[in-house]
Design an enzyme around this catalytic site. Structure first.
Site, PDB file in Angstrom:
ATOM      1  N   ASP A 123     -41.791  38.874  41.915  1.00 13.54           N
ATOM      2  CA  ASP A 123     -41.249  38.546  43.246  1.00 13.54           C
ATOM      3  C   ASP A 123     -42.017  36.989  43.696  1.00 13.54           C
ATOM      4  O   ASP A 123     -42.882  36.872  43.432  1.00 13.54           O
ATOM      5  CB  ASP A 123     -41.793  39.677  44.154  1.00 13.54           C
ATOM      6  CG  ASP A 123     -40.794  40.855  44.107  1.00 13.54           C
ATOM      7  OD1 ASP A 123     -39.581  40.737  43.656  1.00 13.54           O
ATOM      8  OD2 ASP A 123     -41.448  42.067  44.211  1.00 13.54           O
ATOM      9  N   ASP A 139     -33.172  41.159  43.983  1.00 16.66           N
ATOM     10  CA  ASP A 139     -33.278  41.924  45.173  1.00 16.66           C
ATOM     11  C   ASP A 139     -32.181  41.462  46.201  1.00 16.66           C
ATOM     12  O   ASP A 139     -31.655  42.477  46.824  1.00 16.66           O
ATOM     13  CB  ASP A 139     -34.640  42.095  45.764  1.00 16.66           C
ATOM     14  CG  ASP A 139     -35.862  42.344  44.911  1.00 16.66           C
ATOM     15  OD1 ASP A 139     -35.618  43.406  44.085  1.00 16.66           O
ATOM     16  OD2 ASP A 139     -36.984  42.176  45.210  1.00 16.66           O
TER      17      ASP A 139
END
Length: 173
Positions: A123, A139
């Site tokens: 991320d 995401d």
């Protein structure tokens, strides 16, 4: 049969493009952000911050990789089923639904690749303004598609239009 193959081809191509974008941005995050200070894009609002997530959204279920792999496999199976059963491209009304399916597929595959290859998901996007958990392109795909699906189901498609996706219809076609 031709329409089914067109749907599947479009599913694979669009999902593949989105997975490639996810993989590319994650590789850039590893290359330029790993073991470095965050890059402040807009002070107090948005940063590029390398993070390794071994759980699900918001860091829940840490270390349960097999659960996530099973969920990704189910998502792929349901996506395949939906694309196989949706009407062909002449029915433009279903294009938004197909795009949502491609986005959800891409998100599942993008993060699944990380889980298999690394044991965690990379991320790197951080909204500091609201201290939102760090996230990635996969995401974004899943989240945007989920919101769009809810809106489509509530305001755009009728129950009759979505009957093509009912599992109970499998034997009766």
């Amino acid at each position: 049969m031709k329409s089914k193959l067109q749907n599947l081809s479009m599913w694979i191509i669009l999902s593949g493009i989105l997975v490639a974008a996810d993989r590319w941005t994650k590789s850039l995050a590893v290359l330029f952000l790993q073991n470095r200070e965050p890059v402040v894009v807009i002070p107090g609002v948005f940063e590029l911050l390398y993070s390794e997530n071994r759980g699900a959204a918001f860091g829940v279920m840490q270390g349960r990789q097999m659960v996530f792999l099973v969920i990704a496999a189910v998502v792929l199976a349901v996506s395949f089923y939906a694309m196989w059963n949706l009407p062909d491209f002449s029915k433009k009304r279903y294009h938004w639904l197909k795009i949502c399916i491609c986005m959800i597929t891409a998100g599942a595959v993008g993060n699944m690749i990380d889980r298999i290859a690394c044991g965690y998901v990379v991320d790197f996007l951080y909204v500091a303004l609201i201290d939102f958990p760090v996230f990635n392109v996969a995401d974004i795909c899943v989240t945007c598609a989920a919101f769009l699906l809810v809106a489509l189901m509530m305001f755009y498609y009728t129950d009759e239009e979505l009957e093509v996706l009912h599992f109970s219809k499998c034997g009766g076609k």
